[in-house]
Design a protein around this motif. Structure first.
Motif, PDB file in Angstrom:
ATOM      1  N   ILE A  18       0.775  -1.337   0.123  1.00 43.54           N
ATOM      2  CA  ILE A  18      -0.007   0.044   0.148  1.00 43.54           C
ATOM      3  C   ILE A  18       0.855   1.416  -0.089  1.00 43.54           C
ATOM      4  O   ILE A  18       0.504   2.421  -0.347  1.00 43.54           O
ATOM      5  N   GLU A  19       1.994   1.171   0.359  1.00 48.65           N
ATOM      6  CA  GLU A  19       2.810   2.230   0.301  1.00 48.65           C
ATOM      7  C   GLU A  19       3.256   2.985  -1.046  1.00 48.65           C
ATOM      8  O   GLU A  19       3.551   4.088  -1.113  1.00 48.65           O
ATOM      9  N   VAL A  20       2.649   2.231  -2.104  1.00 44.60           N
ATOM     10  CA  VAL A  20       2.962   2.877  -3.458  1.00 44.60           C
ATOM     11  C   VAL A  20       1.796   3.717  -3.718  1.00 44.60           C
ATOM     12  O   VAL A  20       1.967   4.566  -4.946  1.00 44.60           O
ATOM     13  N   ILE A  21       0.788   3.858  -2.971  1.00 42.65           N
ATOM     14  CA  ILE A  21      -0.500   4.568  -3.438  1.00 42.65           C
ATOM     15  C   ILE A  21      -0.247   6.099  -3.512  1.00 42.65           C
ATOM     16  O   ILE A  21      -0.391   6.958  -4.605  1.00 42.65           O
ATOM     17  N   PRO A  22       0.507   6.711  -2.550  1.00 42.66           N
ATOM     18  CA  PRO A  22       0.850   8.317  -2.789  1.00 42.66           C
ATOM     19  C   PRO A  22       1.327   8.627  -4.034  1.00 42.66           C
ATOM     20  O   PRO A  22       1.143   9.664  -4.727  1.00 42.66           O
ATOM     21  N   GLY A  23       2.579   7.925  -3.971  1.00 47.43           N
ATOM     22  CA  GLY A  23       3.461   7.991  -5.426  1.00 47.43           C
ATOM     23  C   GLY A  23       2.541   7.651  -6.851  1.00 47.43           C
ATOM     24  O   GLY A  23       2.754   8.745  -7.814  1.00 47.43           O
ATOM     25  N   GLU A  24       1.691   6.639  -6.784  1.00 49.41           N
ATOM     26  CA  GLU A  24       0.763   6.647  -7.737  1.00 49.41           C
ATOM     27  C   GLU A  24      -0.315   7.773  -7.876  1.00 49.41           C
ATOM     28  O   GLU A  24      -0.376   7.985  -9.417  1.00 49.41           O
ATOM     29  N   LEU A  25      -0.763   8.272  -6.959  1.00 46.96           N
ATOM     30  CA  LEU A  25      -1.711   9.210  -7.127  1.00 46.96           C
ATOM     31  C   LEU A  25      -1.129  10.566  -7.869  1.00 46.96           C
ATOM     32  O   LEU A  25      -1.371  11.196  -8.700  1.00 46.96           O
ATOM     33  N   ALA A  26       0.274  10.678  -7.085  1.00 48.45           N
ATOM     34  CA  ALA A  26       0.853  11.905  -7.835  1.00 48.45           C
ATOM     35  C   ALA A  26       1.325  11.797  -9.247  1.00 48.45           C
ATOM     36  O   ALA A  26       1.218  12.721 -10.155  1.00 48.45           O
ATOM     37  N   ARG A  27       1.861  10.516  -9.599  1.00 46.77           N
ATOM     38  CA  ARG A  27       2.202  10.291 -10.974  1.00 46.77           C
ATOM     39  C   ARG A  27       1.063  10.356 -11.901  1.00 46.77           C
ATOM     40  O   ARG A  27       1.366  10.786 -13.253  1.00 46.77           O
ATOM     41  N   ARG A  28      -0.134  10.176 -11.135  1.00 46.94           N
ATOM     42  CA  ARG A  28      -1.191  10.219 -12.544  1.00 46.94           C
ATOM     43  C   ARG A  28      -1.924  11.429 -12.340  1.00 46.94           C
ATOM     44  O   ARG A  28      -2.816  11.396 -13.075  1.00 46.94           O
ATOM     45  N   GLY A  29      -1.365  12.329 -11.612  1.00 46.94           N
ATOM     46  CA  GLY A  29      -2.046  13.582 -11.775  1.00 46.94           C
ATOM     47  C   GLY A  29      -3.302  14.195 -10.985  1.00 46.94           C
ATOM     48  O   GLY A  29      -3.882  14.831 -11.097  1.00 46.94           O
ATOM     49  N   PHE A  30      -3.556  12.998 -10.004  1.00 44.55           N
ATOM     50  CA  PHE A  30      -4.908  13.397  -9.328  1.00 44.55           C
ATOM     51  C   PHE A  30      -4.854  14.211  -8.202  1.00 44.55           C
ATOM     52  O   PHE A  30      -3.383  14.534  -7.761  1.00 44.55           O
ATOM     53  N   ARG A  31      -5.764  14.958  -7.934  1.00 45.39           N
ATOM     54  CA  ARG A  31      -5.794  16.088  -6.864  1.00 45.39           C
ATOM     55  C   ARG A  31      -6.526  15.805  -5.381  1.00 45.39           C
ATOM     56  O   ARG A  31      -6.057  16.218  -4.683  1.00 45.39           O
ATOM     57  N   LYS A  32      -7.482  15.051  -5.541  1.00 51.60           N
ATOM     58  CA  LYS A  32      -8.271  14.684  -4.236  1.00 51.60           C
ATOM     59  C   LYS A  32      -8.899  13.315  -4.396  1.00 51.60           C
ATOM     60  O   LYS A  32      -9.567  12.911  -5.414  1.00 51.60           O
ATOM     61  N   ALA A  33      -8.788  12.606  -3.442  1.00 53.87           N
ATOM     62  CA  ALA A  33      -9.419  11.178  -3.385  1.00 53.87           C
ATOM     63  C   ALA A  33     -10.884  11.166  -2.516  1.00 53.87           C
ATOM     64  O   ALA A  33     -10.868  11.825  -1.524  1.00 53.87           O
ATOM     65  N   PHE A  34     -11.436  10.125  -3.003  1.00 54.92           N
ATOM     66  CA  PHE A  34     -12.741   9.817  -2.287  1.00 54.92           C
ATOM     67  C   PHE A  34     -12.562   8.443  -1.920  1.00 54.92           C
ATOM     68  O   PHE A  34     -12.644   7.483  -2.649  1.00 54.92           O
ATOM     69  N   VAL A  35     -12.254   8.229  -0.569  1.00 54.63           N
ATOM     70  CA  VAL A  35     -12.059   6.767   0.002  1.00 54.63           C
ATOM     71  C   VAL A  35     -13.431   6.302   0.307  1.00 54.63           C
ATOM     72  O   VAL A  35     -14.085   6.777   1.048  1.00 54.63           O
ATOM     73  N   VAL A  36     -13.750   5.149  -0.325  1.00 54.45           N
ATOM     74  CA  VAL A  36     -14.916   4.412  -0.195  1.00 54.45           C
ATOM     75  C   VAL A  36     -14.635   2.954   0.753  1.00 54.45           C
ATOM     76  O   VAL A  36     -13.774   2.118   0.368  1.00 54.45           O
ATOM     77  N   VAL A 175      -3.928  -2.929  -5.675  1.00 50.74           N
ATOM     78  CA  VAL A 175      -2.979  -3.151  -4.629  1.00 50.74           C
ATOM     79  C   VAL A 175      -3.309  -4.331  -3.604  1.00 50.74           C
ATOM     80  O   VAL A 175      -3.948  -3.813  -2.696  1.00 50.74           O
ATOM     81  N   VAL A 176      -2.554  -5.190  -3.891  1.00 48.40           N
ATOM     82  CA  VAL A 176      -3.050  -6.622  -3.226  1.00 48.40           C
ATOM     83  C   VAL A 176      -1.947  -6.725  -2.143  1.00 48.40           C
ATOM     84  O   VAL A 176      -1.160  -7.358  -2.142  1.00 48.40           O
ATOM     85  N   ASP A 177      -2.370  -6.242  -0.912  1.00 51.30           N
ATOM     86  CA  ASP A 177      -1.506  -6.112   0.225  1.00 51.30           C
ATOM     87  C   ASP A 177      -1.987  -7.088   1.340  1.00 51.30           C
ATOM     88  O   ASP A 177      -3.162  -6.915   1.987  1.00 51.30           O
TER      89      ASP A 177
END
Length: 383
Positions: A18-36, A175-177
């Protein structure tokens, strides 16, 4: 004949992934997440393992935890409204099948608002636009929603569950952790594991099965049969294998379909709120017995995968029985219910259950055609 196979663009595996998630968000250019997610996962800190990473990266997000088991239409619509108010541009699904399915439905409807009634998504819906991008983080080793094109919604008013099949809903990132699955109670690990086993076995014998899907399903059956009990009892290495095995099963069944076990399990969830994996566990061995004569040599492969002695050489009729018994024995060892009465089924409901199962989209993939009467008899035989 043309065969289509669809999977995630990208997936990460392994403890701590799961530690890859912030980097993937930044790399893909996202601005805000909606966590379900769901409230239990929020309260137990499981969802917080993901949001803590977002906090550390100073990545904005909002959490939507108004998710229920067997997710109903109304909760999907509430999620759509909340997503619109949040101003987010990416979804992160943290949870088992219910948060994952709720998230998929939210993402599809936001991108295709003409389906806001939710019911019109049943079957293969003609959506035009891909879902809002989804990052899927499973917390159970079962549904493989993170790599499938399917999701299931409950119509409480009409007492039915319906399957939605849409290539537009597949997460862009999985992300299968296995560490995200570790705190699940044993009963949940058993139920979701039996769901994964059902995916693998039904996917292997379904009418749409072919060489490539067979590779996934046989590997998944072998992995799950050898790991499920130890994983349920807390073995971290077995849990890692289960996390992978359920994903591999999803890569197969998502593309070729399932069968009568799932068709019969869905009404049990709609009528009695029976956990989906528990219902599959009750039904799997009996439905396998019903399908045996239409399975060719495939039950031999299943018996071999379960480690049945002499499975490769015993007569076909005997190995079919042995395969069914191997599944039934594992179900008993795990402590899953083995009768429908244990999950609240009532004899007076059997005709309606049978009709709902007959009408379910999964029934069409079953290797043996079943009438409404035969389905009702199957239900009654394990009541």
């Amino acid at each position: 004949m043309a065969y289509r196979m669809i999977w995630n663009q990208t997936a990460y595996f392994g403890a701590g992934s799961i530690e890859v998630i912030p980097g993937e968000l930044a790399r893909r250019g996202f601005r805000k997440a909606f966590v379900v997610s769901d409230q239990v996962l929020v309260d137990t800190g499981v969802t917080g393992r993901v949001t803590a990473l977002l906090d550390a990266a100073q990545f904005p997000y909002e959490v939507f935890s108004d998710v229920l088991p067997n997710p109903p239409i109304e909760k999907v619509q509430a999620g759509v409204a909340a997503f619109g108010a949040a101003g987010a541009d990416v979804l992160i699904a943290v949870g088992g099948g219910s948060p994952q399915d709720t998230c998929k439905a939210i993402g599809i409807i936001v991108a295709n608002p003409e389906f806001s009634d939710v019911r019109s998504l049943e079957g293969v819906a003609p959506t035009k636009n891909p879902s809002v991008p989804i990052i899927a983080v499973p917390t159970t080793a079962g549904t493989a929603s993170e790599t499938t094109i399917n999701y299931v919604i409950t119509d409480v008013e009409r007492q039915r569950k319906f399957v939605c099949v849409d290539p537009h809903d597949i997460p862009v990132l999985a992300v299968v952790d296995s560490e995200m699955m570790a705190s699940a109670p044993r009963g949940l690990k058993v139920a979701t594991g039996l769901d994964a086993l059902t995916h693998a076995i039904e996917g292997y014998i379904t009418r749409g099965a072919w060489e490539l899907s067979d590779l996934f399903h046989l590997k998944a059956i072998t992995t799950i049969a050898g790991s499920l009990k130890a994983a349920a009892d807390g073995d971290p290495e077995a849990a890692e294998r289960m996390a992978l095995g359920q994903y591999v099963a999803g890569m197969g069944y998502s593309n070729v379909g399932l069968g009568l076990v799932h068709a019969m399990a869905h009404p049990l969830g709609a009528f009695y709120s029976a956990p989906h994996g528990v219902a599959n566990g009750v039904l799997l061995a009996p439905v396998m017995a019903f399908n045996a004569e239409n399975s060719g040599e495939r039950y031999r492969d299943i018996a071999v995968a379960f480690g049945v002695a002499d499975a490769a050489t015993m007569p076909l009729d005997e190995v079919r029985v042995a395969a069914v018994e191997a599944v039934a024995e594992l179900t008993r060892e795990l402590g899953n219910p083995t009768t429908l009465g244990e999950i609240g089924a009532r004899e007076e409901d059997l005709p309606a259950l049978a009709q709902a199962a007959f009408d379910d989209v999964c029934a069409g993939g079953n290797p043996r055609e079943a009438t409404v009467t035969q389905i009702e008899e199957l239900y009654r035989s394990i009541l």
